[in-house]
Design an enzyme around this catalytic site. Structure first.
Site, PDB file in Angstrom:
ATOM      1  N   SER A  31       0.630  -1.341   0.054  1.00  0.00           N
ATOM      2  CA  SER A  31       0.125  -0.029   0.087  1.00  0.00           C
ATOM      3  C   SER A  31       0.925   1.272   0.055  1.00  0.00           C
ATOM      4  O   SER A  31       0.484   2.303  -0.837  1.00  0.00           O
ATOM      5  CB  SER A  31      -0.851  -0.097   1.314  1.00  0.00           C
ATOM      6  N   ASN A  77      -6.079  -8.826  -7.685  1.00  0.00           N
ATOM      7  CA  ASN A  77      -6.157  -9.568  -6.650  1.00  0.00           C
ATOM      8  C   ASN A  77      -7.613 -10.269  -6.589  1.00  0.00           C
ATOM      9  O   ASN A  77      -7.639 -11.188  -5.715  1.00  0.00           O
ATOM     10  CB  ASN A  77      -5.863  -8.776  -5.429  1.00  0.00           C
ATOM     11  N   HIS A  84       4.400 -10.207   1.872  1.00  0.00           N
ATOM     12  CA  HIS A  84       3.471 -11.120   2.739  1.00  0.00           C
ATOM     13  C   HIS A  84       2.685 -11.933   1.714  1.00  0.00           C
ATOM     14  O   HIS A  84       2.047 -12.661   2.125  1.00  0.00           O
ATOM     15  CB  HIS A  84       2.808 -10.525   3.740  1.00  0.00           C
ATOM     16  N   THR A 122      14.461   4.133   9.826  1.00  0.00           N
ATOM     17  CA  THR A 122      15.487   3.104  10.102  1.00  0.00           C
ATOM     18  C   THR A 122      14.962   1.795   9.399  1.00  0.00           C
ATOM     19  O   THR A 122      13.738   1.365   9.532  1.00  0.00           O
ATOM     20  CB  THR A 122      15.554   2.667  11.550  1.00  0.00           C
ATOM     21  N   CYS A 141     -10.857  -6.701   1.126  1.00  0.00           N
ATOM     22  CA  CYS A 141     -10.494  -5.575   1.541  1.00  0.00           C
ATOM     23  C   CYS A 141     -11.984  -4.700   1.944  1.00  0.00           C
ATOM     24  O   CYS A 141     -12.619  -3.682   2.329  1.00  0.00           O
ATOM     25  CB  CYS A 141     -10.006  -4.440   0.457  1.00  0.00           C
TER      26      CYS A 141
HETATM   27  C1  LIG Z   1      -2.344  -7.089  -0.921  1.00  0.00           C
HETATM   28  C2  LIG Z   1      -2.398  -5.978  -1.925  1.00  0.00           C
HETATM   29  C3  LIG Z   1      -1.826  -4.759  -1.850  1.00  0.00           C
HETATM   30  C4  LIG Z   1      -1.532  -4.203  -0.526  1.00  0.00           C
HETATM   31  O1  LIG Z   1      -0.172  -4.651  -0.011  1.00  0.00           O
HETATM   32  P1  LIG Z   1       0.037  -4.537   1.594  1.00  0.00           P
HETATM   33  O2  LIG Z   1       1.474  -5.047   1.824  1.00  0.00           O
HETATM   34  O3  LIG Z   1      -1.060  -5.473   2.453  1.00  0.00           O
HETATM   35  O4  LIG Z   1      -0.003  -3.053   2.046  1.00  0.00           O
HETATM   36  C5  LIG Z   1      -1.740  -3.839  -2.915  1.00  0.00           C
HETATM   37  N1  LIG Z   1      -2.266  -4.319  -4.077  1.00  0.00           N
HETATM   38  C6  LIG Z   1      -2.680  -5.690  -4.476  1.00  0.00           C
HETATM   39  C7  LIG Z   1      -2.821  -6.032  -5.742  1.00  0.00           C
HETATM   40  C8  LIG Z   1      -2.630  -6.499  -3.351  1.00  0.00           C
HETATM   41  O5  LIG Z   1      -3.227  -7.849  -3.652  1.00  0.00           O
END
Ligand SMILES: *Cc1c(COP(=O)(O)O)cnc(C)c1O
Length: 392
Positions: A73, A152, A202, A238, A326
């Site tokens: 994000s 996603n 992640h 940092t 989301c």
């Molecule tokens: C999960 C996701 C994000 C957000 O990433 P985070 O590391 O959770 O902030 C942004 N874009 C897409 C397409 C995602 O699947």
């Protein structure tokens, strides 16, 4: 213990053991600040550099083009706001799509409040943008195109190379959110003509709260986090050393056997899709039939309500998602499913099951066994379904 089947890998993934092992010493033993000149600091600076170099190699990027952030994000926010701020004297028009992740969509909406003009491109029934419409949307004041690599929710993979070429021809900066694509698709930033790209650890079996923005050398962009001189004066704070080290290891593992990983996912995903389609009438697959993420299965199940379905699946230990993780909690249907032309009713009956490295054939067969009777039970409560069935 009750059987539990996790099919929500697009929301997040468990960390691999090798990733955790690599990270652990950096929490207490090797804890130095990479900016310090003593050996505690220097050791950690080289650990950060090593991760940066590992990741750069997976992208055919330079080590000086990788900038760590606090996640996907933040990378999306930086890529979009940073370019908008750097180029606003040149123009204030941005092009994106209606199916972006909220980290992109809401950032674009924020820019609109700040006097920018944003074009949100439509997509076809498969979630694919139309290249002609992209070309037609370009204006003399267009400064940025931001289009996601892979969706996603429905898994559709956009024609990134074609978009990159158009952006280059028109001298417009091109940003792509590749959070879902990374680790599932081979990405060569040079070949694809990408100027900026957001990634997150992640989603590839790495830790949460760490991501990166790839910034092609020479791209004009302002920082959004001001402070110290970290990340070559472009992203202060940092460094999150354990997370960066974990991200590096996760990236290495992801690209070590990517072909094998993709084949495994595609096989299981097809087994799941075919199994469900065989057993449940009135369902259809969302997203592109072939240009889609290997682990993505998004289906619309008519005459049911997705949230109720998720709760009943949860009771038998199956973890999925309706529309997008989301938007869950809100009653608005997913913007992606609306953009591909589904009605409110059908969008509400949609289920996303995403497969990952720890999914087994047994897991998939368990879903194929459990889902049909649950759907049937929910449909009995639908007067519309009774009517359709009666008419058959
Ligand atoms: C999960 C996701 C994000 C957000 O990433 P985070 O590391 O959770 O902030 C942004 N874009 C897409 C397409 C995602 O699947």
């Amino acid at each position: 213990m009750k059987k539990r089947v996790y099919l929500d890998y697009s929301a997040t993934t468990p960390m691999k053991k090798e990733v955790l092992d690599e990270m652990l010493p950096f929490f207490n033993v090797q804890f130095g600040n990479p900016s310090s000149i003593h050996c505690f600091g220097r050791e950690n600076k080289s650990a950060v550099d090593k991760a940066r170099s590992t990741i750069a190699k997976t992208l055919n990027a330079g080590v000086d083009e990788i900038f760590f952030t606090g996640g996907g994000s933040e990378a999306d926010n930086w890529g979009i706001k940073g370019v908008a701020n750097a180029l606003k004297d040149k123009g204030k028009h941005v092009i994106t799509t209606k199916v972006e992740h909220h980290a992109v969509l809401h950032t674009c909406q924020y820019l609109e409040k700040d006097g920018f003009d944003v074009t949100y491109l439509d997509v076809d029934q498969y979630g694919m943008i139309k290249i002609d419409e992209l070309k037609a949307a370009i204006r003399p004041d267009t400064i940025l195109i931001t289009i996601m690599f892979a969706n996603n929710e429905i898994g559709t993979i956009q024609p990134i190379k074609e978009i990159g070429k158009i952006a280059k021809d028109y001298k417009i900066t091109f940003h792509t959110d590749a959070v879902q694509a990374y680790g599932n698709v081979k990405i060569d930033v040079k070949d694809l003509g990408i100027d900026l790209m957001s990634l997150s650890a992640h989603k590839i079996y790495g830790p949460k709260g760490i991501g990166l923005l790839y910034i092609k050398k020479g791209t004009k962009i302002h920082p959004i986090i001001h402070g110290g001189a970290q990340e070559r004066r472009r992203r202060a704070g940092t460094e999150n050393v354990p997370a960066i080290v974990g991200f590096g290891k996760a990236a290495e593992l992801a690209y070590e056997n990517i072909d094998e990983h993709v084949n495994q996912l595609v096989t299981l995903r097809n087994r799941l899709i075919n199994g469900l389609q065989e057993k449940i009438p009135y369902i259809h697959l969302n997203g592109h039939p072939t240009k889609r993420l290997p682990g993505n299965c998004n289906i619309s199940i008519e005459f049911i309500e997705g949230e109720a379905l998720l709760l009943m699946l949860d009771m038998v230990g199956i973890a999925g998602s309706s529309g997008s993780a989301c938007t869950s909690g809100s009653l608005d249907p997913s913007h992606v499913l609306m953009a591909i032309g589904l009605t409110h009713e059908v969008a509400h009956g949609s289920l996303r099951l995403t497969i990952g490295d720890y999914t087994t054939e047994e897991d998939v067969d368990y879903v194929i066994e459990q889902l049909p009777p649950i759907v049937e039970r929910l449909r009995q409560m639908s007067p519309l379904y009774e009517k359709v069935k009666g008419g058959r």
